[in-house]
Design a protein around this motif. Structure first.
Motif, PDB file in Angstrom:
ATOM      1  N   GLN A 208      73.132   3.516 119.752  1.00  0.00           N
ATOM      2  CA  GLN A 208      73.822   2.377 119.141  1.00  0.00           C
ATOM      3  C   GLN A 208      75.317   2.664 119.038  1.00  0.00           C
ATOM      4  N   LEU A 209      76.067   1.605 118.805  1.00  0.00           N
ATOM      5  CA  LEU A 209      77.490   1.714 118.495  1.00  0.00           C
ATOM      6  C   LEU A 209      77.736   0.873 117.255  1.00  0.00           C
ATOM      7  N   ARG A 210      78.152   1.517 116.168  1.00  0.00           N
ATOM      8  CA  ARG A 210      78.474   0.821 114.918  1.00  0.00           C
ATOM      9  C   ARG A 210      79.726   1.446 114.332  1.00  0.00           C
ATOM     10  N   VAL A 211      80.505   0.622 113.652  1.00  0.00           N
ATOM     11  CA  VAL A 211      81.667   1.107 112.920  1.00  0.00           C
ATOM     12  C   VAL A 211      81.488   0.682 111.470  1.00  0.00           C
TER      13      VAL A 211
ATOM     14  N   VAL B  78      81.987   6.204 112.390  1.00  0.00           N
ATOM     15  CA  VAL B  78      81.539   5.616 113.653  1.00  0.00           C
ATOM     16  C   VAL B  78      80.221   6.240 114.100  1.00  0.00           C
ATOM     17  N   GLN B  79      79.307   5.378 114.473  1.00  0.00           N
ATOM     18  CA  GLN B  79      78.063   5.777 115.142  1.00  0.00           C
ATOM     19  C   GLN B  79      78.248   5.391 116.598  1.00  0.00           C
ATOM     20  N   GLN B  80      78.550   6.381 117.451  1.00  0.00           N
ATOM     21  CA  GLN B  80      78.885   6.076 118.843  1.00  0.00           C
ATOM     22  C   GLN B  80      77.931   6.774 119.794  1.00  0.00           C
ATOM     23  N   LYS B  81      77.198   5.980 120.559  1.00  0.00           N
ATOM     24  CA  LYS B  81      76.277   6.478 121.585  1.00  0.00           C
ATOM     25  C   LYS B  81      75.276   7.473 121.023  1.00  0.00           C
TER      26      LYS B  81
END
Length: 168
Positions: free
Chosen positions: A46-49, A92-95
């Motif tokens: 996922q991708l979340r900010v 940030v939750q990135q990849k």
């Protein structure tokens, strides 16, 4: 159903991910591999900010809330989330999968993640309690444990855009 029990006894509730039928000299055996519903959180990065002075407790709660909106039965649920870490201007939750993100943020806070029947809890370990192992059976007949790190995707898409060079 055990022959001595008068009613069904639920040992585990989860998702069936594999079935295997074997025939040996002792007779046929059926192997059914189950995973906790939380396994679904390990499948899609996922991708979340997380903005506006977020902390890890809020971020994990939001991840579980968002996952719960699209989750299919059996559902993943939020248990106890107790973290007292720092506040960040942006997180940030990135990849990374939702499960990986929860484990990462728990590790940063020195906390542990526990899962019981699809309910995820994140909190500091209780180091004052004695270790406890429960075996409600009088005799262990056979025991096997294994881990498997393969991933299964529900869908893979590919978009091909031809260019003028490819036509040559």
């Amino acid at each position: 159903r055990h022959s001595e029990l008068k009613e069904d006894l639920e040992l585990f509730r989860g998702l069936v991910i594999r079935q295997e039928l074997n025939r040996t000299k002792r007779g046929p055996t059926l192997l059914v591999e189950l995973v906790d519903p939380v396994h679904k959180m390990t499948l899609q990065p996922q991708l979340r900010v997380f903005k506006e002075k977020s902390n890890d407790q809020k971020a994990i709660t939001e991840v579980l809330t968002q996952f719960g909106k699209t989750d299919t039965p059996p559902k993943v649920a939020k248990g106890t989330i107790k973290l007292t870490g720092a506040t960040y201007p942006n997180l940030v939750q990135q990849k990374i999968t939702d499960w990986g993100f929860i484990l990462w943020r728990a590790e940063v806070n020195g906390a542990i993640v526990t899962v019981e029947q699809g309910k995820i809890s994140v909190e500091a370990p209780k180091l004052t309690q004695a270790a406890e192992i429960k075996n409600e059976q009088t005799e262990v007949i056979d025991f096997s444990i294994a881990t498997d790190a393969h991933a299964h995707r529900q869908e893979v898409t590919y978009n091909f855009v031809p260019t003028d060079k490819a036509k040559g």
